[in-house]
Structure formats: C-alpha cells, structure tokens
Motif scaffolding. Sequence first.
Motif, PDB file in Angstrom:
ATOM      1  N   HIS A  10     -30.338  -5.512  30.448  1.00  4.59           N
ATOM      2  CA  HIS A  10     -29.116  -4.696  30.485  1.00  4.59           C
ATOM      3  C   HIS A  10     -28.428  -4.728  29.134  1.00  4.59           C
ATOM      4  CE1 HIS A  10     -29.522  -5.090  34.869  1.00  4.59           C
ATOM      5  NE2 HIS A  10     -28.823  -3.990  34.927  1.00  4.59           N
ATOM      6  N   LEU A  38     -32.682 -20.428  40.009  1.00  6.00           N
ATOM      7  CA  LEU A  38     -33.612 -21.558  40.012  1.00  6.00           C
ATOM      8  C   LEU A  38     -34.925 -21.177  39.310  1.00  6.00           C
ATOM      9  CD1 LEU A  38     -33.057 -22.745  43.672  1.00  6.00           C
ATOM     10  CD2 LEU A  38     -32.176 -23.777  41.601  1.00  6.00           C
ATOM     11  N   PRO A  39     -35.694 -22.082  38.761  1.00  5.35           N
ATOM     12  CA  PRO A  39     -35.372 -23.482  38.567  1.00  5.35           C
ATOM     13  C   PRO A  39     -34.455 -23.700  37.358  1.00  5.35           C
ATOM     14  CG  PRO A  39     -37.531 -22.993  37.680  1.00  5.35           C
ATOM     15  CD  PRO A  39     -37.001 -21.719  38.236  1.00  5.35           C
ATOM     16  N   VAL A  41     -34.657 -12.170  33.988  1.00  2.14           N
ATOM     17  CA  VAL A  41     -35.320 -11.224  33.088  1.00  2.14           C
ATOM     18  C   VAL A  41     -34.514  -9.938  32.991  1.00  2.14           C
ATOM     19  CG1 VAL A  41     -37.440  -9.937  32.690  1.00  2.14           C
ATOM     20  CG2 VAL A  41     -37.547 -12.231  33.649  1.00  2.14           C
ATOM     21  N   ASN A  42     -34.037  -9.453  34.140  1.00  8.51           N
ATOM     22  CA  ASN A  42     -33.347  -8.169  34.140  1.00  8.51           C
ATOM     23  C   ASN A  42     -31.952  -8.247  33.520  1.00  8.51           C
ATOM     24  OD1 ASN A  42     -35.520  -6.972  35.225  1.00  8.51           O
ATOM     25  ND2 ASN A  42     -34.651  -6.591  37.238  1.00  8.51           N
ATOM     26  N   ARG A  57     -20.109  -2.611  37.865  1.00  7.70           N
ATOM     27  CA  ARG A  57     -20.530  -1.357  38.499  1.00  7.70           C
ATOM     28  C   ARG A  57     -21.138  -1.578  39.870  1.00  7.70           C
ATOM     29  NH1 ARG A  57     -21.997   3.269  35.288  1.00  7.70           N
ATOM     30  NH2 ARG A  57     -23.997   3.436  36.299  1.00  7.70           N
ATOM     31  N   MET A  58     -21.702  -2.784  40.096  1.00  7.07           N
ATOM     32  CA  MET A  58     -22.356  -3.079  41.373  1.00  7.07           C
ATOM     33  C   MET A  58     -21.350  -3.333  42.486  1.00  7.07           C
ATOM     34  SD  MET A  58     -25.719  -3.305  41.076  1.00  7.07           S
ATOM     35  CE  MET A  58     -26.118  -4.389  42.442  1.00  7.07           C
ATOM     36  N   GLU A  64     -33.587 -16.395  29.963  1.00  3.29           N
ATOM     37  CA  GLU A  64     -33.709 -15.858  31.317  1.00  3.29           C
ATOM     38  C   GLU A  64     -32.736 -16.540  32.284  1.00  3.29           C
ATOM     39  OE1 GLU A  64     -37.914 -16.070  32.048  1.00  3.29           O
ATOM     40  OE2 GLU A  64     -38.331 -14.674  30.434  1.00  3.29           O
ATOM     41  N   ASN A  65     -33.268 -17.232  33.318  1.00  6.37           N
ATOM     42  CA  ASN A  65     -32.336 -17.759  34.327  1.00  6.37           C
ATOM     43  C   ASN A  65     -31.556 -18.981  33.853  1.00  6.37           C
ATOM     44  OD1 ASN A  65     -34.803 -18.926  34.243  1.00  6.37           O
ATOM     45  ND2 ASN A  65     -34.788 -19.604  36.361  1.00  6.37           N
ATOM     46  N   VAL A 124     -27.154 -12.014  40.187  1.00  5.65           N
ATOM     47  CA  VAL A 124     -27.238 -10.666  40.745  1.00  5.65           C
ATOM     48  C   VAL A 124     -28.488  -9.937  40.245  1.00  5.65           C
ATOM     49  CG1 VAL A 124     -26.145  -8.396  40.766  1.00  5.65           C
ATOM     50  CG2 VAL A 124     -24.776 -10.427  41.148  1.00  5.65           C
ATOM     51  N   PHE A 125     -28.723  -9.981  38.939  1.00 10.78           N
ATOM     52  CA  PHE A 125     -29.822  -9.177  38.386  1.00 10.78           C
ATOM     53  C   PHE A 125     -31.118  -9.962  38.240  1.00 10.78           C
ATOM     54  CE2 PHE A 125     -26.030  -7.170  36.327  1.00 10.78           C
ATOM     55  CZ  PHE A 125     -26.068  -6.031  37.087  1.00 10.78           C
ATOM     56  N   ARG A 151     -30.596 -18.261  44.526  1.00  9.24           N
ATOM     57  CA  ARG A 151     -31.980 -18.672  44.260  1.00  9.24           C
ATOM     58  C   ARG A 151     -32.509 -18.053  42.968  1.00  9.24           C
ATOM     59  NH1 ARG A 151     -35.440 -17.383  49.213  1.00  9.24           N
ATOM     60  NH2 ARG A 151     -34.281 -15.467  48.998  1.00  9.24           N
ATOM     61  N   ARG A 152     -31.872 -16.970  42.523  1.00  9.59           N
ATOM     62  CA  ARG A 152     -32.345 -16.339  41.295  1.00  9.59           C
ATOM     63  C   ARG A 152     -32.046 -17.191  40.072  1.00  9.59           C
ATOM     64  NH1 ARG A 152     -31.081 -10.029  42.971  1.00  9.59           N
ATOM     65  NH2 ARG A 152     -32.437 -10.186  44.760  1.00  9.59           N
ATOM     66  N   SER A 181     -22.371  -3.882  33.861  1.00 13.78           N
ATOM     67  CA  SER A 181     -23.218  -3.440  34.977  1.00 13.78           C
ATOM     68  C   SER A 181     -22.885  -4.204  36.247  1.00 13.78           C
ATOM     69  CB  SER A 181     -24.693  -3.640  34.630  1.00 13.78           C
ATOM     70  OG  SER A 181     -25.046  -2.833  33.545  1.00 13.78           O
ATOM     71  N   GLU A 194     -35.748 -24.494  33.168  1.00 14.71           N
ATOM     72  CA  GLU A 194     -37.129 -24.059  33.037  1.00 14.71           C
ATOM     73  C   GLU A 194     -37.533 -24.001  31.567  1.00 14.71           C
ATOM     74  OE1 GLU A 194     -37.686 -20.196  34.644  1.00 14.71           O
ATOM     75  OE2 GLU A 194     -39.857 -20.335  34.702  1.00 14.71           O
TER      76      GLU A 194
END
Lengths: 406, 364
Positions: free
Chosen positions: B246, B172-173, B241-242, B255-256, B36-37, B237-238, B169-170, B252, B176
């Motif tokens: 993708h 953080l932490p 998890v997201n 594309r943003m 994840e992050n 950006v995403f 912030r996406r 993607s 994990e």
Amino acid sequence: MKRCLAAILIVLTVLTGGCWDQKEINDLAIAVAVASDLENINGHDMVRFTLQIANPSALVPGGGGGQGAPKAFWTVAGVGKTIRLAQTEVFNRMPKRMFLGQNRVYIIGEKAARNGIVPLLDRPLRSRDQRESLYIVIARGEAKKVLELEMPTFRATGLAINGMLQNDSNYNHLMGVTLTDFAYRLSTATSSPIAPVVEVVPQSSVSVEDKKTGESAPQTIKLSDLAVFSTDGKLLGFLNDKETDGLLWVLNKSFNREIAVTCPQAGPDQPVVLTVKRSQCSIETRIDKTGQPDFIINVRTICDISEHYGNHLDLLDTAYFETLERRANTVIEGEIRTALLRSQTLNADIFELGEEVRRQHHEVWLRILPAWKDLYPRVKVTIKCETGIRHRGLYIKPPTSRKEGI
Amino acid sequence: MEPGKISNQQMTFLMTLVILSSVVIIMPQVAARSLENDAWLSGALATVWGIMVVVVLLALGRRFPNQTLIEYLPLILGKPLGKVVGFMYTVWFITISAFILRYFSMFLNITIMPNTPVMVFSATLILLSLYAMRNGMESWVRVSEMILPIVILVMLAVIIFSYGNFDPRRLLPIGEHSAGLVIAASLTSGSWRGEILALTMFLPSVKNQQNITRNLILSVLVVGLFLTAAEIATVGVFGGVNTGSHEFPFFSLARMISIGSVFDRLEILVVLGWVLGIFIKMCAFLYSSIRATAELAGFDDYRFLIFPITILILALSDNMMENIAEGVAFLSDIWAGYGLLTFELVIPILLLLVAVIRNKRTVQ
C-alpha cells in the motif's frame, strides 16, 4: 497590507467554492456493482467490464412501482485488453461520469476466474475511487448475466448481493470475502483464496402477477457455497454446501446457522435442528518424530435447540442433552472432514494450515515450504469437537397426545 | 534574536506534533516492505533512538543555555569548523522542510484530489506558514496546543475502529525476521523520531525548563506508542506483505472502516489530521531553517529572511522529486543515513564529547 490581504482572501472564499476535483451528484453515474468476464474476440483474451448503474430516484421506497415507473438500474459494458481499457470503452456509452465510490460488489465470471484472477484485482486495489472492503463474488457462468437480471421488489442485484453478504452470519453456507481478505490469502505462500459464488436460478415460487407479465419463467439469484482458487489466483473448483459449512467452522464464521442432528430415538426421519449461537475454532500444530506437521482442529460450539418434534418426550431428561451434544459433535466433525477431503483433492490449503505451521513452528515451515504442495494432500488432521446445548426455546414438549407411563 | 517565549507544555506539544505528523502515514509501508509482519518491532525499537537523541541534545542544551545549535557550534568546534557544520545543519533544515512540503502535497494529490496540481497544495501550505511566521513564533506554537488533541483523536479513532477487520493471527510469528533487519529498519523509523532535533532551535525560548527532559522523552514514547499501534493495526488488517504494497497503509486502513454503515468513510479524518499536523511541522522546520540561516550569517534579526527562505523552500520542494517513488526510495534507502546516523544522533554525540573534553560551556 493586512487589510488588503484579508479582503483578497474573503473574495477568494466566495469565488472558489470548490476545487479542481469537485463533482456534483447529478453528474455521476453511480455504480452499485461491477463485473468482469473473459471474452474471446478473434482469438484474443479480452476483459468485458460491466457496470450496474443505479437510478437513484427509483431506489427511493415508494418512488418506484406501477406502470411507467423508471427502471431501477441500467447496465453498460465495454471490452478491452485490461479493465481500465474496458472502462474507457464504457465511458463513450455513458452521458455521466462513472462513479465507483458506492460500489460494494465485484463479480467475476467463472471463465475469467479460471484464467487467473490477479490481473482483474489490480485496478480496484490501485484506484482511489473503490474501497478495499469491496466484496469479491464469483459467478457460475457469465458475471454479466447476474447484473442484467432485475429482481422483483429488491430491483438491483448488486444491492441484493451486498445486503446478503453484509449479513452473511444469518445464512447457511455463505461467507462474504472482501478484497482485502482475498488479497491477504494471495499474499501468503500457501493459503488458497476463497470467494462466495452467485448463480442465476429460476425463481422457486412465481406469483400470479409475475406469470401474467413475464414471457419466460422469472429468474433470480442464489448466493451460496465457495469458489476455491490456487495460490496464484486461478479458480480450481467449487465447494458444495456441506463442504462450505465445514470450512466455516474452522474460519470461525459459523454463527446463527442450523445443524440437523439425527434423533437418537426416532432416527433420521425426525431430525433435531440446532442453531449455532457461538463457535470458536483453534488450530494446533504438532511436529511428529519424522519432522512432518500434523494438526489438531479444536471446535467449541454452543447451540440452542430450535426444532424438536415427534413422539419422544425426552427434552425433560438432562442426559438426553448429552446424547444430542455427542451427535452434534459427529455432524460438525463430518462437515469439517468433508471439506478437508475436498480441499486435499483440489490440493488447495483453504484452512490456512500452512500459515499455521509458519506461525507456530517457523523453522519447520522454512524446511517444508518447497514441498508443501506434495505434503498437503496427505497431511494428518485430527478434529476435536465440543458442543454444549444451552436453551430449548419457549416450548418443551411437542403437542402430541401423552404416552402411557408418563 | 527571538523575543517570543513559549511554555514547557507548548514545547512538548510542538515536538510531539513534529515527530508524529508524517511518520504514521508513511512509515508502515517502509517498515512492512522489509519486515512484513514484524514491522511494528522496528517502530517500537526506534523509541530507543529517539530517547537517545533527546538526552544528547538536552545535555548540549544545558551546557549552552540561551543559545541555539547554530550559535554554540562555533563555541564547541572553533569558528571555521563550527560555521561549516552550522551551514550543513542549515541546509539539512531547509531540505527537510522542502521534503515535508512535497510529500504532503503528493499525499493530498494521490489520495483525495487527483486533478488538482501538486503546486497548489504546496503553495497553499507555504502561504499559511508564511503568515504564521510573520505573526511571530509565540502565536503558531500556541496553535499546536489546539491541534495535537485533534491529531491524536483522529489516530485513535482510526486504530480503534479498525478492530472489525483486525485479525491478530496475521501478526504471527513475532520475530520472524533477523535482529539485523529489525535494527536497520528501526534506524529509518528512528530518523523520524530524531526530527526532534528541531528542539535545539526552540530550547532557548522555553521559559521554565524544569522537567523538560522528562516531557520530551514522554513525547517520544507517545509517538512510539502511536506508530507501533498503527503498524500493528495495518498489519493485522492487510497482512505483512500487503501492508508494504500500500502506498499509504494508514490511509487505506481508514478507508476500510465501516461500523454499522454509520461510521463510514473515515479517511477524510486522516487527511484532516495530516493537514493540521503537517502545518505545525512545516512551521517548526521553516522557523528552524530561517533562524539557522540568520544565526549562521550573524544577523540580529531573522524577520527579513522569512520571505526569501520560504520561497527557496517552495522552489526546492518543486524540484525535489518527480514522483512519490523517488520520495519513498529516499525514505527507505537514504533517510537513516541522512537522519539518525549523521545529523540527528552521531554528530550531536560527537559534539557533546568534544564539548565535554574541551570543557566548553557558556559562563553565566
């Protein structure tokens, strides 16, 4: 051999100008906005998918207008169990191929949003013809109604909504939410997704010209406020304008908006209007002795005075600025507090407080995560505001007659 | 065997392209699904594995200058075992070539041309590579000097222009996830870095081998930097998890991008960079497969093998996987075991140990 190969290649480049996937612009029906509604047909929940398709020649400035001018857009809808199935119904009603590459706005009807938004988001995320920077908008009532409306001058409502959301910092209580941001909040364990709200309202001013042609009162759209969703994507309720403004402070989206402060001398009848020029918010998480989190929301703001009138002439007095700053702090704190109370009533963590615990105190988060739903409505939040007033514009004193003693 | 000579810089550029080309497109998804992050931690950590691979392979290369991996394997292990391991490496090169080809075609098919058959992309790329092979190694290696700056510019543009949607912030932490998970994911990420194994087939052709270790370590570091930046950008950006949801997060991400409605629709740049980079990577692996086959069989010339091996790879790629899900499952579950844990790092380390113990080196 080489010459033969080269000859074949040259012939090929001439003959095969495109590829399997070539599309000519004339063959495309360019959608500028799409909408999904929930429809109950014979006791089954169905999706009604509506497209607002632009007429490119009517959108060129100067090209439209006058009698017999081409319509700016037309709308078409289809019903199906899912969005894709509804789209197939649409195809049979269109002479051209559906093209969603220019589509920037996705409107979802209130009923569909209450029923759960997640099934409606899969198609725009999965399909390669739409972008994730698509704006999500929730319609009060039916979303279809918004697309069917023709605005004077601006014509297609989809383009108008897109324009407003792209410049959301110039509006009070409005915030554009892209599909990515919406999906991000859905992907977290605790945060509640939010989206702006559009509604069809009667025009607030009607020209004589409109009165002549229109049978009923002309209508237009209004874009403001926010819809709040549960963590699993069901619409819970709406924030009003004040609550929305309160949330925007915390999300760092307050820019170029106005706050009205009661005048220290003349009272609420002569408010002083301040324009927010910069605003920065940080959320601090602390764990108290019982192991429960509490939060400090720090908001730092810089404002300009944009309106100040009446029979007091204190803008020459620097101490007066401090009074205004204190009052601005109270207003900001009040807005945030209102938003917080509303979100706690809805039990929807729109401030991402749960995520802040995760970011700052990961062990605590793992412990309180199962109970977050019970915890959030009574979580303790301290709000600290710090406002600075910078400029007072080009004019210092209101043009009233001079008072005695000055 | 190979009359062509390449310069030190060409070698560095070539190897950078080999390990950079596919990883930025594919790896953010695989890493974000388990971490994840924290995905970018694995990308950064994989640099360590990459450097280890480079050091081990160059130590072997220094013991046996003017010889490729397939040639010195029998010298280290003795003829029967050396040939068996050499055969395994040849098969490895061929399967990786086929995998690259198939993945490339599927990417184009999914992202920009859904109605064009996958085989068309494969056939086009393999024809181009075939043409490059026939013109000799020197010519297409020189092309990599032209392509690498374009690929790097494209990636920089996408990473820098995504700042508008970026929320730090996406991320953080940080940390994990457990160290074990990070290391496991870094093995997958490191297997891409380990594709620098192809250097063993090119090393004898490098004219001036001064500073080659430094240059190749630098190229591993640069790729690590880009991968880490790409993973930070996609997660920022995403969200963690997201990003894992993708199929191609980096695509993607492009594309943003929309800067003032002027810089818009940059994803075609990603496709451009990908096609150019994959062409060089395909050439490098195709060349390695052909040369490995020729040396394994003891032929003096590899040119007559170009056509049959190319066709073999095209046919293999068409039968390799039915859909992209199989490819991603291979990458996340098997790739580390097929790459870093065997062919790329563990076997070379064992080879080096045996060579040192038996004191094997070519006498000059």
